[in-house]
Motif scaffolding. Structure first.
Motif, PDB file in Angstrom:
ATOM      1  N   MET B  11       0.848  -1.190   0.000  1.00 20.91           N
ATOM      2  CA  MET B  11       0.000   0.000   0.000  1.00 20.91           C
ATOM      3  C   MET B  11       0.885   1.242   0.000  1.00 20.91           C
ATOM      4  O   MET B  11       1.960   1.248   0.617  1.00 20.91           O
ATOM      5  CB  MET B  11      -0.897   0.030   1.248  1.00 20.91           C
ATOM      6  CG  MET B  11      -2.029  -0.974   1.220  1.00 20.91           C
ATOM      7  SD  MET B  11      -3.333  -0.484   0.084  1.00 20.91           S
ATOM      8  CE  MET B  11      -4.109   0.837   1.020  1.00 20.91           C
ATOM      9  N   VAL B  19      -4.716   5.854   6.144  1.00 21.57           N
ATOM     10  CA  VAL B  19      -4.659   4.640   5.319  1.00 21.57           C
ATOM     11  C   VAL B  19      -5.317   3.500   6.079  1.00 21.57           C
ATOM     12  O   VAL B  19      -5.250   3.441   7.317  1.00 21.57           O
ATOM     13  CB  VAL B  19      -3.194   4.300   4.961  1.00 21.57           C
ATOM     14  CG1 VAL B  19      -2.367   3.991   6.189  1.00 21.57           C
ATOM     15  CG2 VAL B  19      -3.128   3.143   3.965  1.00 21.57           C
ATOM     16  N   LEU B  21      -5.535  -0.655   6.290  1.00 20.92           N
ATOM     17  CA  LEU B  21      -4.953  -1.939   5.924  1.00 20.92           C
ATOM     18  C   LEU B  21      -5.972  -3.024   6.256  1.00 20.92           C
ATOM     19  O   LEU B  21      -6.448  -3.100   7.392  1.00 20.92           O
ATOM     20  CB  LEU B  21      -3.649  -2.168   6.693  1.00 20.92           C
ATOM     21  CG  LEU B  21      -2.603  -1.061   6.591  1.00 20.92           C
ATOM     22  CD1 LEU B  21      -1.329  -1.465   7.333  1.00 20.92           C
ATOM     23  CD2 LEU B  21      -2.295  -0.723   5.144  1.00 20.92           C
ATOM     24  N   SER B  82      -0.638   9.717   8.538  1.00 16.74           N
ATOM     25  CA  SER B  82       0.552   8.875   8.314  1.00 16.74           C
ATOM     26  C   SER B  82       1.838   9.685   8.424  1.00 16.74           C
ATOM     27  O   SER B  82       1.903  10.864   8.029  1.00 16.74           O
ATOM     28  CB  SER B  82       0.482   8.254   6.919  1.00 16.74           C
ATOM     29  OG  SER B  82      -0.628   7.402   6.812  1.00 16.74           O
ATOM     30  N   SER B  87       6.273   3.630   7.537  1.00 15.42           N
ATOM     31  CA  SER B  87       6.650   2.709   6.467  1.00 15.42           C
ATOM     32  C   SER B  87       7.190   1.423   7.086  1.00 15.42           C
ATOM     33  O   SER B  87       8.171   1.453   7.839  1.00 15.42           O
ATOM     34  CB  SER B  87       7.706   3.330   5.559  1.00 15.42           C
ATOM     35  OG  SER B  87       7.172   4.426   4.858  1.00 15.42           O
ATOM     36  N   THR B 110       1.126  -6.781   4.981  1.00 18.65           N
ATOM     37  CA  THR B 110       0.985  -5.705   3.993  1.00 18.65           C
ATOM     38  C   THR B 110       2.154  -4.754   4.167  1.00 18.65           C
ATOM     39  O   THR B 110       2.435  -4.309   5.285  1.00 18.65           O
ATOM     40  CB  THR B 110      -0.327  -4.925   4.195  1.00 18.65           C
ATOM     41  OG1 THR B 110      -1.437  -5.779   3.965  1.00 18.65           O
ATOM     42  CG2 THR B 110      -0.398  -3.728   3.246  1.00 18.65           C
ATOM     43  N   LEU B 112       3.559  -1.235   3.819  1.00 20.60           N
ATOM     44  CA  LEU B 112       3.090   0.150   3.678  1.00 20.60           C
ATOM     45  C   LEU B 112       4.270   1.064   3.404  1.00 20.60           C
ATOM     46  O   LEU B 112       5.295   0.999   4.088  1.00 20.60           O
ATOM     47  CB  LEU B 112       2.380   0.609   4.964  1.00 20.60           C
ATOM     48  CG  LEU B 112       1.936   2.072   4.989  1.00 20.60           C
ATOM     49  CD1 LEU B 112       0.841   2.320   3.954  1.00 20.60           C
ATOM     50  CD2 LEU B 112       1.454   2.472   6.381  1.00 20.60           C
TER      51      LEU B 112
END
Lengths: 117, 116
Positions: B11, B19, B21, B82, B87, B110, B112
């Motif tokens: 993502m 965001v 998830l 974010s 990350s 996932t 990110l």
């Protein structure tokens, strides 16, 4: 407080050799767990100690893997003899109480990256 | 067997945006818990947030909140505002009676990436 520490951080061995991974849980944590993540796949449970006793070793892949926790403090995970498919990241985790809830999550170490060539 | 599905291998989000998830699970357990962990590039697994199946409210921890929809068997992680430090790889994990309560079943994760 010091976190869960694992040693070594990386290990590269040849097929057929033996490797021993070590985990020092957070002081006072009776529960110690081993997990591993094979490349590109899920993190999977290997086993669970309460103090020095194995509570659940249903995730151990075969008898080439031996985990010990003598004295209920640190734990070792020995792979003998290592095979190519054993490559992956081996995580150790600990918790003070049995796993459950916001107040008793697993505290993970940084993992040991094992490469078998 | 319990199954955890994270359908988003990667993502992307811009800094300061929110965001979500995704995480769905499949279980017949009446009582269970769901965890989210963050794994930055340094390798450690950091516990973020927990949701119990009987919790009346969705869990929140700072910028992290869990959008728990029990009937749909989903427990999506929402990260608000974010930051570049967000990350990382994010793993959803399930704990339930049928898995022995003392083991977590993880999704595939996932990745990110937060861009400036």
């Amino acid at each position: 407080e010091a976190g869960v520490t694992q040693f070594p951080s990386h290990s590269v061995i040849e097929k057929g050799q033996t490797v021993t991974l070590r985990c020092d849980p957070i002081s006072g944590h009776d529960n110690l767990y081993w997990y591993r993540r094979v490349m590109g796949k899920e993190i999977k449970f290997l086993l669970h100690f309460v103090k020095e006793s194995k509570q659940d070793e249903s995730g151990m892949p075969n008898n080439r893997f031996l985990a010990e926790r003598t004295g209920g403090t640190y734990s070792t995970l020995k792979v003998q003899p290592a095979e190519l498919e054993d490559s992956g990241v081996y995580f150790c985790a600990s918790s003070q109480d049995l796993l459950g809830g916001q107040n008793s999550p697993l505290h993970f170490g940084n993992g040991t990256r094992l490469t078998v060539t | 067997a319990q199954k955890i599905t994270q359908t988003q291998p990667g993502m992307f989000v811009q800094e300061k945006e929110a965001v979500t998830l995704d995480c769905t699970y499949d279980t017949s357990d009446p009582s269970y818990g769901l965890f989210w962990y963050k794994q930055p590039s340094s390798g450690e697994m950091i516990f973020l947030i927990y949701q119990g199946s009987y919790d009346q409210q969705n869990a929140t921890e700072g910028r992290y909140s869990l959008n728990f929809q029990k009937a749909r068997k989903s427990a999506n992680l929402v990260i608000s505002a974010s930051q570049l430090g967000d990350s990382a790889m994010y793993f959803c994990a399930f704990q339930g009676r049928n898995t022995g309560f003392q083991k977590l079943v993880f999704g595939t994760g996932t990745r990110l990436l937060v861009s400036p």
